[in-house]
Design an enzyme around this catalytic site. Sequence first.
Site, PDB file in Angstrom:
ATOM      1  N   ARG A 242      -2.332 -12.503   3.308  1.00  0.00           N
ATOM      2  CA  ARG A 242      -3.631 -12.365   2.648  1.00  0.00           C
ATOM      3  C   ARG A 242      -4.472 -11.887   3.781  1.00  0.00           C
ATOM      4  O   ARG A 242      -5.749 -11.916   3.574  1.00  0.00           O
ATOM      5  CB  ARG A 242      -3.962 -13.866   2.494  1.00  0.00           C
ATOM      6  CG  ARG A 242      -3.170 -14.385   1.291  1.00  0.00           C
ATOM      7  CD  ARG A 242      -3.512 -15.895   0.805  1.00  0.00           C
ATOM      8  NE  ARG A 242      -4.645 -15.805   0.558  1.00  0.00           N
ATOM      9  CZ  ARG A 242      -5.076 -15.806  -0.941  1.00  0.00           C
ATOM     10  NH1 ARG A 242      -4.069 -15.429  -1.802  1.00  0.00           N
ATOM     11  NH2 ARG A 242      -6.533 -15.821  -1.245  1.00  0.00           N
TER      12      ARG A 242
ATOM     13  N   CYS B 221      -7.951 -13.706   3.349  1.00  0.00           N
ATOM     14  CA  CYS B 221      -7.629 -15.128   4.300  1.00  0.00           C
ATOM     15  C   CYS B 221      -6.817 -16.250   3.383  1.00  0.00           C
ATOM     16  O   CYS B 221      -6.717 -16.116   2.228  1.00  0.00           O
ATOM     17  CB  CYS B 221      -9.020 -15.619   4.466  1.00  0.00           C
ATOM     18  SG  CYS B 221     -10.313 -14.526   5.225  1.00  0.00           S
TER      19      CYS B 221
ATOM     20  N   LYS C 135      -3.606  -8.711   0.699  1.00  0.00           N
ATOM     21  CA  LYS C 135      -2.779  -8.493  -0.586  1.00  0.00           C
ATOM     22  C   LYS C 135      -3.583  -9.055  -1.707  1.00  0.00           C
ATOM     23  O   LYS C 135      -3.598  -8.540  -2.712  1.00  0.00           O
ATOM     24  CB  LYS C 135      -1.621  -9.573  -0.383  1.00  0.00           C
ATOM     25  CG  LYS C 135      -0.546  -9.686  -1.671  1.00  0.00           C
ATOM     26  CD  LYS C 135       0.208  -8.413  -1.574  1.00  0.00           C
ATOM     27  CE  LYS C 135       0.919  -8.363  -2.874  1.00  0.00           C
ATOM     28  NZ  LYS C 135       1.289  -6.948  -3.150  1.00  0.00           N
TER      29      LYS C 135
ATOM     30  N   TRP D 121      -8.832 -12.380   7.002  1.00  0.00           N
ATOM     31  CA  TRP D 121      -9.180 -10.757   6.870  1.00  0.00           C
ATOM     32  C   TRP D 121     -10.751 -10.866   7.253  1.00  0.00           C
ATOM     33  O   TRP D 121     -11.397 -11.356   6.186  1.00  0.00           O
ATOM     34  CB  TRP D 121      -8.869 -10.764   5.585  1.00  0.00           C
ATOM     35  CG  TRP D 121      -8.992  -9.226   5.230  1.00  0.00           C
ATOM     36  CD1 TRP D 121      -7.998  -8.227   5.465  1.00  0.00           C
ATOM     37  CD2 TRP D 121     -10.000  -8.547   4.592  1.00  0.00           C
ATOM     38  NE1 TRP D 121      -8.372  -6.946   4.904  1.00  0.00           N
ATOM     39  CE2 TRP D 121      -9.910  -7.128   4.367  1.00  0.00           C
ATOM     40  CE3 TRP D 121     -11.332  -8.856   4.006  1.00  0.00           C
ATOM     41  CZ2 TRP D 121     -10.569  -6.160   3.941  1.00  0.00           C
ATOM     42  CZ3 TRP D 121     -12.179  -7.779   3.347  1.00  0.00           C
ATOM     43  CH2 TRP D 121     -11.590  -6.463   3.479  1.00  0.00           C
TER      44      TRP D 121
ATOM     45  N   LYS E 241       0.774   4.669  -1.871  1.00  0.00           N
ATOM     46  CA  LYS E 241       1.709   4.318  -1.253  1.00  0.00           C
ATOM     47  C   LYS E 241       1.794   4.819   0.346  1.00  0.00           C
ATOM     48  O   LYS E 241       1.808   4.155   1.275  1.00  0.00           O
ATOM     49  CB  LYS E 241       2.990   4.131  -1.991  1.00  0.00           C
ATOM     50  CG  LYS E 241       3.243   3.162  -3.105  1.00  0.00           C
ATOM     51  CD  LYS E 241       3.434   1.977  -2.767  1.00  0.00           C
ATOM     52  CE  LYS E 241       1.981   1.258  -3.066  1.00  0.00           C
ATOM     53  NZ  LYS E 241       1.362   0.499  -4.014  1.00  0.00           N
TER      54      LYS E 241
ATOM     55  N   GLU F 229      -0.222   6.885  -7.623  1.00  0.00           N
ATOM     56  CA  GLU F 229       0.385   5.899  -6.968  1.00  0.00           C
ATOM     57  C   GLU F 229       1.220   6.141  -5.870  1.00  0.00           C
ATOM     58  O   GLU F 229       1.046   5.559  -4.923  1.00  0.00           O
ATOM     59  CB  GLU F 229       1.166   5.048  -7.901  1.00  0.00           C
ATOM     60  CG  GLU F 229       2.021   3.830  -7.741  1.00  0.00           C
ATOM     61  CD  GLU F 229       1.383   2.655  -6.873  1.00  0.00           C
ATOM     62  OE1 GLU F 229      -0.014   2.965  -6.988  1.00  0.00           O
ATOM     63  OE2 GLU F 229       1.914   1.735  -6.389  1.00  0.00           O
TER      64      GLU F 229
ATOM     65  N   HIS G 117      -7.939  24.046  -9.321  1.00  0.00           N
ATOM     66  CA  HIS G 117      -9.463  24.045  -9.474  1.00  0.00           C
ATOM     67  C   HIS G 117      -9.994  23.480  -8.010  1.00  0.00           C
ATOM     68  O   HIS G 117     -10.986  23.197  -7.927  1.00  0.00           O
ATOM     69  CB  HIS G 117      -9.929  22.997 -10.489  1.00  0.00           C
ATOM     70  CG  HIS G 117      -9.397  23.579 -11.941  1.00  0.00           C
ATOM     71  ND1 HIS G 117     -10.203  24.708 -12.605  1.00  0.00           N
ATOM     72  CD2 HIS G 117      -8.578  23.079 -12.705  1.00  0.00           C
ATOM     73  CE1 HIS G 117      -9.690  24.863 -13.751  1.00  0.00           C
ATOM     74  NE2 HIS G 117      -8.653  24.201 -13.875  1.00  0.00           N
TER      75      HIS G 117
ATOM     76  N   GLU H 221      -1.401   4.270   2.551  1.00  0.00           N
ATOM     77  CA  GLU H 221      -1.648   2.903   2.767  1.00  0.00           C
ATOM     78  C   GLU H 221      -0.474   2.206   3.845  1.00  0.00           C
ATOM     79  O   GLU H 221      -1.052   1.279   4.731  1.00  0.00           O
ATOM     80  CB  GLU H 221      -2.108   1.722   1.608  1.00  0.00           C
ATOM     81  CG  GLU H 221      -0.599   1.442   0.930  1.00  0.00           C
ATOM     82  CD  GLU H 221      -0.883   0.552  -0.347  1.00  0.00           C
ATOM     83  OE1 GLU H 221      -1.781  -0.358  -0.335  1.00  0.00           O
ATOM     84  OE2 GLU H 221      -0.099   0.500  -1.124  1.00  0.00           O
TER      85      GLU H 221
ATOM     86  N   ASN I  82     -12.182 -19.441   3.131  1.00  0.00           N
ATOM     87  CA  ASN I  82     -11.843 -18.005   2.401  1.00  0.00           C
ATOM     88  C   ASN I  82     -12.766 -17.612   1.496  1.00  0.00           C
ATOM     89  O   ASN I  82     -12.824 -18.300   0.618  1.00  0.00           O
ATOM     90  CB  ASN I  82     -10.347 -18.210   1.819  1.00  0.00           C
ATOM     91  CG  ASN I  82     -10.256 -17.057   1.070  1.00  0.00           C
ATOM     92  OD1 ASN I  82     -10.580 -15.862   1.253  1.00  0.00           O
ATOM     93  ND2 ASN I  82      -8.950 -17.379   0.052  1.00  0.00           N
ATOM     94  N   GLY I  83     -13.657 -16.625   1.745  1.00  0.00           N
ATOM     95  CA  GLY I  83     -14.647 -16.237   0.742  1.00  0.00           C
ATOM     96  C   GLY I  83     -15.749 -15.737   1.907  1.00  0.00           C
ATOM     97  O   GLY I  83     -15.640 -15.442   2.831  1.00  0.00           O
TER      98      GLY I  83
HETATM   99  C1  F6R Z   1      -1.723  -1.238  -3.206  1.00  0.00           C
HETATM  100  C2  F6R Z   1      -2.065  -2.561  -3.451  1.00  0.00           C
HETATM  101  C3  F6R Z   1      -3.729  -2.807  -4.219  1.00  0.00           C
HETATM  102  C4  F6R Z   1      -3.949  -3.640  -5.279  1.00  0.00           C
HETATM  103  C5  F6R Z   1      -5.103  -4.032  -5.690  1.00  0.00           C
HETATM  104  C6  F6R Z   1      -5.567  -4.773  -7.095  1.00  0.00           C
HETATM  105  O1  F6R Z   1      -0.456  -1.152  -2.998  1.00  0.00           O
HETATM  106  O2  F6R Z   1      -1.512  -3.405  -3.674  1.00  0.00           O
HETATM  107  O3  F6R Z   1      -4.175  -1.336  -4.373  1.00  0.00           O
HETATM  108  O4  F6R Z   1      -3.127  -3.026  -6.385  1.00  0.00           O
HETATM  109  O5  F6R Z   1      -5.877  -4.422  -4.452  1.00  0.00           O
HETATM  110  O6  F6R Z   1      -4.663  -6.003  -6.552  1.00  0.00           O
HETATM  111  P1  F6R Z   1      -4.413  -6.929  -7.857  1.00  0.00           P
HETATM  112  O7  F6R Z   1      -3.481  -6.325  -8.566  1.00  0.00           O
HETATM  113  O8  F6R Z   1      -3.814  -8.094  -7.117  1.00  0.00           O
HETATM  114  O9  F6R Z   1      -5.664  -7.388  -8.662  1.00  0.00           O
END
Ligand code: F6R
Length: 615
Positions: free
Chosen positions: A27, A2, A610, A75, A492, A488, A511, A495, A101-102
């Site tokens: 956000r 949010c 984010k 969110w 990517k 990773e 395995h 997501e 937000n929360g």
């Molecule tokens: C994936 C992504 C998330 C963040 C995770 C941690 O692309 O962005 O997996 O890496 O939510 O976020 P931070 O680094 O802000 O603690």
Amino acid sequence: MCGIVGYIGPKNAYNVVLKGLQRLEYRGYDSAGVALYADDELKICKTKGKVSELVKKCEKENITSGHIGIGHTRWATHGEPNDVNSHPHVSNSGDLVIIHNGIIENYESLKKELTNRGYSFESDTDTEVLINLIEDVKKKENVKLGKAVQVALNQTIGAYAIAVFDRNKPNEIVVARLGSPLAIGVGEDEYFIASDASPFIEFTNKSIYLEDGEMAVVRLGRNIKVRKIKNDKLIEPYVQELQLSLDQIEKAGYEHFMLKEIYEQPEAIKDTYRGRMLPEKGLIRMAGIDDNIEKFLNARRIIVIACGTSWHAGLVSEYLFEDFARIPVEVEYASEFRYRNPIITEDDVVIAISQSGETADTMAAIKIAKEKGAFVFGVCNVVGSSISRETHAGAYTHAGPEIGVASTKAFTTQITILTLIALKLGKQKGEISNSQFHAYLNELDSIPEKIERTLQTNDAVIKVAEAYKKAKNCLYLGRGHNFPVALEGALKLKEISYIHAEGYPAAEMKHGPIALIDEMMPVVVIATKKGHYEKVVSNIQEIKSRKGKIIAVVTEGDTSVKQMADHILEVPDTFEEFTPLLTTIPLQLLSYHIAVMLGKNVDQPRNLAKSVTVE
Ligand code: F6R
């Protein structure tokens, strides 16, 4: 999660708030809303969907002006994302309006009490409960809004960044924070409120970041007064001068923030090591490490805590710390760590990694580690973020704002910082000789240019994306330093393109996952020359003999893998320890292009946000 924005001053609050919400949309983007006070009237407009939907609705309903306003991009936590559950929320009298937000964890019991006292609720949200609690306190105790907010918040359990105003006193906004970020932009004769500084950076570079447990009454014509929510104690606010520029938070001609951020990596990595790594002097200097060097050198072990992509950077660092500094490392999901009963002592060093510096699970894990006496070091990107303030010391990645929800430059700059730390400790501990150290520094200094070269393979990546964009599943395999890169790469892809993908250590394939391989299964294999090359080549053969489609990330000039793979993506040669900084790049581009070809919203993938400030 949010984003919140507020404005009070001579400008049209509608313009400031709506533009601010667009900047904070990373956000959360389930719903959006705005409350404006204009012509002696409180007007509210809110809708399910993105800020662009809100703009349309506001224009249609002619709610487009005000000298005071608050807005929210959501969110969803409590209640499905619909118009009713969207913020702002209004109290039963219609006087008070709030954005939040929360999460208020005890909202159900508070709701019951308020219902018994005659309050009614339109939405399923915890926020509507909070604004009515504030109203109840204000009426019962006959106090001003600031006091009512303070008393009400002391009855809540949970996390919040809130902004509240009263239509009967439209010259002030009351704000408070616990667990969720809140910045106040200080202009000449105006104030801004936001989850981060991006909504107001074009108007002022002066900002007050509220600390956890603080609140403020933001009133026109008066200096800001900050108080402790718990005991009303007055605190002298610290006005920070921000370095952020507007350019940094705009797309600069790229189609998406994610693509811009992928291409920013050479510069971002230079910014990470600039001033810290001096190859000509054979020196790494980092204040946060230098000031606490004994803690690191005497560490019994390093525990890395993080989530998501940051956790993957932590996994890369396990190889680096063990290789360079011979310090045992454990890498933990913050969310698991905090709910176990972890054994931590004063001899442990905990490294918390977080791009946003606001991730709730990482924050909670830090608090546990501190309680148990560990020294906690933060690796964050967002300057002034909660985690950067909660940790004993730290190092910023200096990647610049990362707006695309899928993390890219944050990952490579986190790895860069962790590489610097591991090298520095290795040198101090005598695990790395002078000549090796020089060689490592010079090689690290060449990585930005090598990433530039890797980025030039974009056309080859587009061809691969074209060939596999319809895949339903995808496997990513890597060994050693590149095992976390496989994880990773898979993250990517899933997501932003919503294609199911899994990352595995290449040797684990036999395995179980090998059962999945047939001619429909693309397998991305990281097979750079150094390290476990021969072993990975054997794994590729195993996939080939089961008709899997192989996309191999190889070192420039490789010929053996080329003969077996369906596609190759080349990266320049480098030391094995630094390969993740290069092999990550084609995988980021691959997921980006597939998502674009599938018409997905690359910068704002569904259900994600984010900054994950809920547990
Ligand atoms: C994936 C992504 C998330 C963040 C995770 C941690 O692309 O962005 O997996 O890496 O939510 O976020 P931070 O680094 O802000 O603690």
